[in-house]
Motif scaffolding. Structure first.
Motif, PDB file in Angstrom:
ATOM      1  N   PRO A 198      46.605  37.835  49.527  1.00  0.00           N
ATOM      2  CA  PRO A 198      45.797  38.496  50.561  1.00  0.00           C
ATOM      3  C   PRO A 198      44.411  38.786  50.010  1.00  0.00           C
ATOM      4  CG  PRO A 198      47.254  40.082  49.536  1.00  0.00           C
ATOM      5  CD  PRO A 198      47.618  38.729  48.948  1.00  0.00           C
ATOM      6  N   ALA A 199      43.472  39.058  50.896  1.00  0.00           N
ATOM      7  CA  ALA A 199      42.111  39.361  50.465  1.00  0.00           C
ATOM      8  C   ALA A 199      41.739  40.779  50.893  1.00  0.00           C
ATOM      9  CB  ALA A 199      41.125  38.360  51.059  1.00  0.00           C
ATOM     10  N   PRO A 200      41.617  41.689  49.926  1.00  0.00           N
ATOM     11  CA  PRO A 200      41.883  41.495  48.503  1.00  0.00           C
ATOM     12  C   PRO A 200      43.353  41.789  48.179  1.00  0.00           C
ATOM     13  CG  PRO A 200      40.975  43.663  48.820  1.00  0.00           C
ATOM     14  CD  PRO A 200      41.011  43.020  50.190  1.00  0.00           C
ATOM     15  N   PRO A 201      43.845  41.293  47.039  1.00  0.00           N
ATOM     16  CA  PRO A 201      45.195  41.652  46.613  1.00  0.00           C
ATOM     17  C   PRO A 201      45.253  43.129  46.223  1.00  0.00           C
ATOM     18  CG  PRO A 201      44.380  39.701  45.456  1.00  0.00           C
ATOM     19  CD  PRO A 201      43.214  40.333  46.136  1.00  0.00           C
ATOM     20  N   PRO A 202      46.436  43.719  46.230  1.00  0.00           N
ATOM     21  CA  PRO A 202      46.566  45.108  45.775  1.00  0.00           C
ATOM     22  C   PRO A 202      46.115  45.254  44.324  1.00  0.00           C
ATOM     23  CG  PRO A 202      48.570  44.376  46.884  1.00  0.00           C
ATOM     24  CD  PRO A 202      47.721  43.165  46.678  1.00  0.00           C
ATOM     25  N   GLY A 203      45.618  46.427  43.991  1.00  0.00           N
ATOM     26  CA  GLY A 203      45.185  46.685  42.619  1.00  0.00           C
ATOM     27  C   GLY A 203      43.720  47.049  42.546  1.00  0.00           C
ATOM     28  N   GLU A 204      43.262  47.318  41.331  1.00  0.00           N
ATOM     29  CA  GLU A 204      41.895  47.724  41.099  1.00  0.00           C
ATOM     30  C   GLU A 204      41.232  46.793  40.099  1.00  0.00           C
ATOM     31  OE1 GLU A 204      41.892  51.756  39.826  1.00  0.00           O
ATOM     32  OE2 GLU A 204      42.673  52.543  41.716  1.00  0.00           O
ATOM     33  N   GLY A 205      39.924  46.701  40.181  1.00  0.00           N
ATOM     34  CA  GLY A 205      39.162  45.897  39.231  1.00  0.00           C
ATOM     35  C   GLY A 205      38.993  44.465  39.682  1.00  0.00           C
ATOM     36  N   TRP A 206      37.956  43.822  39.149  1.00  0.00           N
ATOM     37  CA  TRP A 206      37.570  42.464  39.534  1.00  0.00           C
ATOM     38  C   TRP A 206      38.658  41.466  39.093  1.00  0.00           C
ATOM     39  CZ3 TRP A 206      36.170  37.785  40.601  1.00  0.00           C
ATOM     40  CH2 TRP A 206      34.997  37.516  41.335  1.00  0.00           C
ATOM     41  N   LEU A 207      39.214  40.741  40.047  1.00  0.00           N
ATOM     42  CA  LEU A 207      40.312  39.801  39.772  1.00  0.00           C
ATOM     43  C   LEU A 207      39.862  38.370  40.021  1.00  0.00           C
ATOM     44  CD1 LEU A 207      43.329  39.056  39.278  1.00  0.00           C
ATOM     45  CD2 LEU A 207      43.669  39.395  41.740  1.00  0.00           C
ATOM     46  N   TYR A 208      40.028  37.527  39.003  1.00  0.00           N
ATOM     47  CA  TYR A 208      39.823  36.087  39.163  1.00  0.00           C
ATOM     48  C   TYR A 208      41.191  35.443  39.076  1.00  0.00           C
ATOM     49  CZ  TYR A 208      37.056  31.781  39.030  1.00  0.00           C
ATOM     50  OH  TYR A 208      36.438  30.581  39.350  1.00  0.00           O
ATOM     51  N   ALA A 209      41.751  35.091  40.222  1.00  0.00           N
ATOM     52  CA  ALA A 209      43.089  34.500  40.308  1.00  0.00           C
ATOM     53  C   ALA A 209      42.968  32.989  40.210  1.00  0.00           C
ATOM     54  CB  ALA A 209      43.754  34.896  41.621  1.00  0.00           C
TER      55      ALA A 209
END
Length: 219
Positions: free
Chosen positions: A135-146
């Motif tokens: 999903p946009a954005p995924p759950p969580g904190e901080g910049w994520l590069y998936a």
């Protein structure tokens, strides 16, 4: 009134995709940092770049909520624009340090260091389908590069970028700094397919730097 050029940076081979970028060519006309952040928030692009000193290549980069010492897509976009205006440059100077620029056909390259990319996490997923399903954005904190390997032998990567910093940008279409960080961690050239239709190229150098390159179009 501030004149703003809008570009799409890291376009795919067919010219589609690319991350929108606002460019303020007369950055010195808007020196106040808070006013710059306000303008970046009003525009709503993932980044807006201010060219403060064209002769020296001094630049300032703002997201809708924070100032960045370094970012790939603003520097690639600005370098392309300067060449398009008949003023190609060999160097740009964001707060992080001196960034070498190279032009190879319609690909523009900038060279940076992974130490300049802070607060971002590269997280590997099992398949491109898993990355696409986030999903946009995924759950969580901080910049994520998936990311996931699309073809590990060829160095082709599927990726998506999520700033998760609380502003209006829920997903970055193409992110040069995160691509640089991933290439540094993996220690190899990468061909990254990010977002809906963007393409980012990377190639680590022998001195600990990484080059990030791509195509640019006017929006």
């Amino acid at each position: 009134m501030t004149d703003i050029e809008v570009l799409r940076v890291f376009c795919g081979d067919d010219g589609a995709g690319g991350n929108p970028l606002g460019v303020v060519r007369a950055g010195a006309a808007l020196p106040d940092r808070a006013a710059r952040t306000a303008l970046a928030a009003e525009l709503g692009y993932s980044e807006t770049v201010f060219l403060d000193d064209p002769a020296r290549g001094t630049v300032d980069i703002h997201t809708p909520s924070v100032r960045l010492p370094f970012a790939g897509h603003p520097l690639v976009g600005l370098a392309w624009l300067l060449r398009d205006l008949g003023r190609p440059t060999g160097v740009l100077r964001p707060p992080a340090g001196e960034v070498a620029v190279a032009y190879e056909g319609d690909t523009v390259w900038v060279r940076g260091r992974a130490a300049w990319v802070t607060g971002r996490s590269c997280v590997r997923y099992g398949s491109p389908a898993e990355v696409d399903a986030l999903p946009a954005p995924p759950p969580g904190e901080g910049w994520l590069y998936a990311w996931a390997w699309q073809d590990e032998t060829a160095g082709t990567v599927r990726a998506r970028g999520f700033p998760r910093r609380g502003d209006a940008v829920t997903e970055d279409e193409a992110t040069g700094a995160a691509a640089l960080l991933l290439a540094d961690q993996l220690g190899r050239p990468l061909d990254i397919r990010q977002g809906a239709a963007s393409r980012i190229l990377t190639r680590p150098g022998p001195d600990g730097t990484v080059e990030v390159g791509g195509r640019v179009r006017r929006a």
